[in-house]
Design a protein around this motif. Sequence first.
Motif, PDB file in Angstrom:
ATOM      1  N   UNK A  98       0.837  -1.193   0.000  1.00 19.14           N
ATOM      2  CA  UNK A  98       0.000   0.000   0.000  1.00 19.14           C
ATOM      3  C   UNK A  98       0.876   1.248   0.000  1.00 19.14           C
ATOM      4  N   UNK A  99       0.340   2.334  -0.536  1.00 21.93           N
ATOM      5  CA  UNK A  99       1.071   3.596  -0.531  1.00 21.93           C
ATOM      6  C   UNK A  99       1.243   4.092   0.901  1.00 21.93           C
ATOM      7  N   UNK A 100       2.488   4.295   1.307  1.00 20.24           N
ATOM      8  CA  UNK A 100       2.789   4.719   2.670  1.00 20.24           C
ATOM      9  C   UNK A 100       3.932   5.730   2.624  1.00 20.24           C
ATOM     10  N   UNK A 101       3.621   7.032   2.652  1.00 22.18           N
ATOM     11  CA  UNK A 101       4.687   8.040   2.554  1.00 22.18           C
ATOM     12  C   UNK A 101       5.563   8.054   3.797  1.00 22.18           C
ATOM     13  N   UNK A 102       6.791   8.509   3.630  1.00 27.54           N
ATOM     14  CA  UNK A 102       7.676   8.646   4.781  1.00 27.54           C
ATOM     15  C   UNK A 102       7.134   9.687   5.750  1.00 27.54           C
ATOM     16  N   UNK A 103       6.506  10.722   5.222  1.00 19.18           N
ATOM     17  CA  UNK A 103       5.935  11.790   6.044  1.00 19.18           C
ATOM     18  C   UNK A 103       4.578  12.187   5.460  1.00 19.18           C
ATOM     19  N   UNK A 105       2.656  14.500   6.629  1.00 19.33           N
ATOM     20  CA  UNK A 105       2.480  15.945   6.659  1.00 19.33           C
ATOM     21  C   UNK A 105       3.344  16.648   5.615  1.00 19.33           C
ATOM     22  N   UNK A 106       4.476  16.077   5.258  1.00 23.04           N
ATOM     23  CA  UNK A 106       5.261  16.645   4.152  1.00 23.04           C
ATOM     24  C   UNK A 106       4.465  16.555   2.855  1.00 23.04           C
ATOM     25  N   UNK A 107       3.791  15.421   2.647  1.00 25.20           N
ATOM     26  CA  UNK A 107       2.949  15.282   1.456  1.00 25.20           C
ATOM     27  C   UNK A 107       1.814  16.297   1.486  1.00 25.20           C
ATOM     28  N   UNK A 108       1.209  16.491   2.654  1.00 28.40           N
ATOM     29  CA  UNK A 108       0.135  17.465   2.772  1.00 28.40           C
ATOM     30  C   UNK A 108       0.649  18.870   2.471  1.00 28.40           C
ATOM     31  N   UNK A 109       1.793  19.199   3.006  1.00 31.00           N
ATOM     32  CA  UNK A 109       2.395  20.516   2.791  1.00 31.00           C
ATOM     33  C   UNK A 109       2.683  20.766   1.314  1.00 31.00           C
ATOM     34  N   UNK A 110       3.205  19.771   0.647  1.00 24.35           N
ATOM     35  CA  UNK A 110       3.633  19.962  -0.733  1.00 24.35           C
ATOM     36  C   UNK A 110       2.522  19.780  -1.756  1.00 24.35           C
ATOM     37  N   UNK A 111       1.448  19.009  -1.401  1.00 25.84           N
ATOM     38  CA  UNK A 111       0.507  18.617  -2.465  1.00 25.84           C
ATOM     39  C   UNK A 111      -0.967  18.877  -2.156  1.00 25.84           C
ATOM     40  N   UNK A 112      -1.309  19.340  -0.944  1.00 34.04           N
ATOM     41  CA  UNK A 112      -2.717  19.618  -0.650  1.00 34.04           C
ATOM     42  C   UNK A 112      -3.208  20.773  -1.514  1.00 34.04           C
ATOM     43  N   UNK A 113      -4.297  20.570  -2.229  1.00 32.10           N
ATOM     44  CA  UNK A 113      -4.855  21.605  -3.103  1.00 32.10           C
ATOM     45  C   UNK A 113      -5.756  22.511  -2.280  1.00 32.10           C
ATOM     46  N   UNK A 114      -5.287  23.726  -1.990  1.00 33.55           N
ATOM     47  CA  UNK A 114      -6.011  24.672  -1.151  1.00 33.55           C
ATOM     48  C   UNK A 114      -7.118  25.402  -1.896  1.00 33.55           C
ATOM     49  N   UNK A 115      -7.301  25.083  -3.176  1.00 32.79           N
ATOM     50  CA  UNK A 115      -8.322  25.771  -3.981  1.00 32.79           C
ATOM     51  C   UNK A 115      -9.596  24.957  -4.139  1.00 32.79           C
ATOM     52  N   UNK A 116      -9.653  23.742  -3.560  1.00 35.06           N
ATOM     53  CA  UNK A 116     -10.816  22.883  -3.797  1.00 35.06           C
ATOM     54  C   UNK A 116     -11.748  22.805  -2.594  1.00 35.06           C
ATOM     55  N   UNK A 117     -11.450  23.558  -1.522  1.00 40.19           N
ATOM     56  CA  UNK A 117     -12.317  23.600  -0.351  1.00 40.19           C
ATOM     57  C   UNK A 117     -12.142  24.975   0.296  1.00 40.19           C
ATOM     58  N   UNK A 118     -13.022  25.377   1.214  1.00 37.02           N
ATOM     59  CA  UNK A 118     -12.937  26.724   1.804  1.00 37.02           C
ATOM     60  C   UNK A 118     -11.790  26.849   2.804  1.00 37.02           C
ATOM     61  N   UNK A 119     -10.579  26.908   2.323  1.00 42.79           N
ATOM     62  CA  UNK A 119      -9.414  27.002   3.189  1.00 42.79           C
ATOM     63  C   UNK A 119      -9.165  28.457   3.573  1.00 42.79           C
ATOM     64  N   UNK A 120      -8.467  28.652   4.698  1.00 43.19           N
ATOM     65  CA  UNK A 120      -8.148  30.001   5.150  1.00 43.19           C
ATOM     66  C   UNK A 120      -7.166  30.695   4.219  1.00 43.19           C
TER      67      UNK A 120
END
Length: 285
Positions: A98-103, A105-120
């Motif tokens: 299964x896909x298991x990143x080393x971090x 939160x690093x993946x979230x920091x680098x790849x979370x799309x902040x334009x697809x939900x009401x983010x701050x």
Amino acid sequence: MTRPAIFQHNIFRGAARPPRSHRVPPMLLAFALWLACLGAWFPVHAEPLPAMRRVPVVAPEPDIFRGFVRDNLQWLQRPGIVDAQGRYPMADAIPAGEYSPLSFVRELYERADLTVFPSAFLPVATGKPTFAALGIRYEAEEPDVLLVEDKPLGHNPQVSLTIPLMASLDWDGNGIRDWLFSCRILLHNRNVDLGSFLLVLNPQPTGPLDIRLLRVTYWPSDDSSKYTTYFGTAARDYLFTIMRDKLPAIYPGWTPPARAEDLPWRDAPGMEGVGYVEHVDEGKK
């Protein structure tokens, strides 16, 4: 009872919201965000998804996740994460293959799309859709807690997020492991302190991460025994009022959308069209 024991007891009882700190151990950060776990999902609002065989839950803090399940049993029963007795398959680590990143939160920091939900960060995310693209400094308690501020430490940040991983699990029952995060949202000097849950749906090793906002909790005062939780589209509608009333002062020149329906939004699986509000007063007899 010792002072640390009282502190932890109050957190578990919902009697205190500890301040955000960069030097709090990961477990206590998770405790702080665990306050957002209060409330429950009532099946009257939508029909449950069919029972499905799920990949085992893997939680950084299994004891905290067990408490989370206990306090959110009906909410987690609805998508089939747990059964009627609150049982769920669990593993100490993500199985091989299964896909298991080393971090996470690093993946979230680098790849979370902040334009697809009401983010701050939505007002400044056009063309720069991730925390990394916005130039926000990476700060984390690896591998499970991401700390985000719109300005470097010591430069009077106006927006702070504390985002611990609650668990990796199969929210939609398709056999692909999803990521469930808590997210504490602080708008400094705007009297906004919110708890929320973010679902990363079907993450892959590359490409943008698909973020779905599940719910938002608001405490109207320092007494955290009283709070209001907005589920599904009600969370979108509530965040619209926050963005309309608070964010223009943080992002001068930004014009909020005219309607809540104009915010970027995608329902989480099993929550299509579902939206309701729950008011809780734990001190009321």
